[in-house]
Scaffold this active site. Structure first.
Site, PDB file in Angstrom:
ATOM      1  N   THR A 195       0.853  -1.180   0.000  1.00 39.31           N
ATOM      2  CA  THR A 195       0.000   0.000   0.000  1.00 39.31           C
ATOM      3  C   THR A 195       0.895   1.238   0.000  1.00 39.31           C
ATOM      4  OG1 THR A 195      -2.033   0.963   0.914  1.00 39.31           O
ATOM      5  CG2 THR A 195      -0.394   0.266   2.518  1.00 39.31           C
TER       6      THR A 195
ATOM      7  N   CYS B 158      -3.168   7.634   7.782  1.00 40.06           N
ATOM      8  CA  CYS B 158      -3.749   6.295   7.734  1.00 40.06           C
ATOM      9  C   CYS B 158      -2.767   5.300   8.336  1.00 40.06           C
ATOM     10  CB  CYS B 158      -4.034   5.876   6.296  1.00 40.06           C
ATOM     11  SG  CYS B 158      -5.202   6.944   5.441  1.00 40.06           S
TER      12      CYS B 158
ATOM     13  N   HIS C  88      -5.593  -0.959   5.019  1.00 40.94           N
ATOM     14  CA  HIS C  88      -5.209   0.462   4.976  1.00 40.94           C
ATOM     15  C   HIS C  88      -6.341   1.226   5.673  1.00 40.94           C
ATOM     16  CE1 HIS C  88      -3.425   3.927   2.396  1.00 40.94           C
ATOM     17  NE2 HIS C  88      -4.164   4.455   3.354  1.00 40.94           N
TER      18      HIS C  88
END
Lengths: 164, 206
Positions: A25, A31, A48
């Site tokens: 990711t 995040c 995520h």
């Protein structure tokens, strides 16, 4: 370097990988990139996570992968369905940064640390140990999680690549 | 709750005009600062999935310089002024005759100068917007970051996170001729701000 099978995990998304695939990711800011791993069956999962809690959700149906409190149970379900054992799972985390240091910090600006806190609380509810983490700071991260070794590789602009 | 499916084409045009007026003034300000002509592209208003927002500036991992301001007042939102990494050096050279001390990265002084430039431009964007809409809008103290575009822009999407997986943003690109200095303005109004913007401009929905 052998060409690895890359599984991309988008923003507010989750996925699992087996048979040597690598989960990736990109651009984690506030995040949190959360990974779970069953070392025996070599099953890896990554979420995520964007927001700490689904209590504030105003969308229907809600995107389970987006919130810490819904993403972790969903990821667990997917991994157990793939053959992983809850008792063997180990977690790693990266992200949860505070990209901009602003004066007069309102709660919404502390979103990164709150995501980390919420993930930590959720993992302890399922009694999943966090073996390592690289969270906080004020920089972005791109992470890759290898389903063979269980290593989490973290790349950032200032600090290069490191493995935890 | 799907706020944006009901947006009509003419409402999107209104938002485009919002971007046009704001960025037009900012481009004029930049042109005066640099004493060079600055061109502006037609603003784009789009409802983008989170995943694609960073693609607008070269992808999630693209390293960019971003000045961020929180817009406070009657129509709150987030605002980003984004330029490529090398463009920052070019602006500093042209504007302040600041020559790079560090070949890689930026010194604190350079970042501070860029932050102030972003602040001036965003300020002119917002003040023209406030004049146009008669809504009180004020920028917060600016913050600057040099980092991955995905990590930076996701910060401006949090208000949308609780209602869906996409965000509505008003984007304007401007170019300084020949030197190809490219900059982007992103205005991401909070979901609740759209009604106020429309109402203040006499576009009444339903």
């Amino acid at each position: 370097m052998i060409q690895q099978n890359l599984v991309k995990v988008g923003m507010a998304d989750l996925n699992i990988a087996t048979e040597g695939a690598v989960l990736k990711t990109t651009g984690l800011g506030s995040c949190v990139g959360l990974t779970l791993y069953d070392p025996h069956r070599k099953i890896a999962g990554m979420a995520h996570v964007m927001l700490p809690s689904s209590d504030i959700a105003r969308e229907t149906p809600i995107n389970l992968a987006k919130y810490a409190d819904t993403a972790i149970p969903e990821l667990l379900d997917r991994m157990i369905a793939a053959g992983a054992y809850l008792e063997r799972l180990k977690a790693k985390m990266a992200g949860g940064a505070q990209m901009f240091a602003m004066s007069g910090q309102s709660d919404s600006l502390r979103i990164g640390p709150r995501n980390v806190e919420s993930c930590t609380a959720m993992l302890s509810r399922f009694k999943i140990p966090i073996v390592s983490q690289d969270t906080g700071g004020s920089f972005g991260r791109t992470i890759e999680f290898d389903s063979v070794s269980g290593m989490l590789s973290i790349r950032s602009v200032q600090f290069g690549t490191k493995e935890i | 709750m799907n706020l944006f499916s009901r947006f009509e084409a003419f409402e999107l045009d209104v938002l485009k005009e919002v971007g046009n007026i704001g960025a037009g003034n900012a481009a004029t300000a930049l042109s005066r600062l640099l004493d060079k002509p600055v061109d502006m592209a037609v603003p784009k208003v789009s409802l983008l999935p989170f995943e694609e927002v960073a693609d607008r500036v070269g992808g999630s991992e693209q390293i960019v310089i971003a000045v961020y301001l929180r817009v406070e007042g009657e129509a709150p939102g987030n605002m980003f002024f984004i330029i490529e990494e090398e463009s920052g050096k070019r602006i500093l050279r042209q504007l302040l005759s600041m020559y790079t001390e560090e070949p890689n990265g930026y010194s604190e002084m350079e970042l501070s100068a860029l932050c102030e430039i972003g602040n001036i431009l965003a300020g002119s964007y917002l003040s023209s917007l406030a004049d146009f809409t008669h809504l009180a809008m004020a920028p917060s103290v600016p913050a600057i970051a040099v980092d991955m575009a995905g990590a930076i822009l996701s910060y401006g999407l949090m208000q949308y996170g609780e209602m869906g997986d996409s965000a509505l943003l008003i984007e304007t690109t401007f170019l300084e001729d020949h030197q190809s200095l490219e900059g982007h303005f992103f205005l991401i109004p909070d979901p609740e701000s759209f009604d106020k913007i429309f109402r203040s401009l006499g576009v009444v929905g339903e």
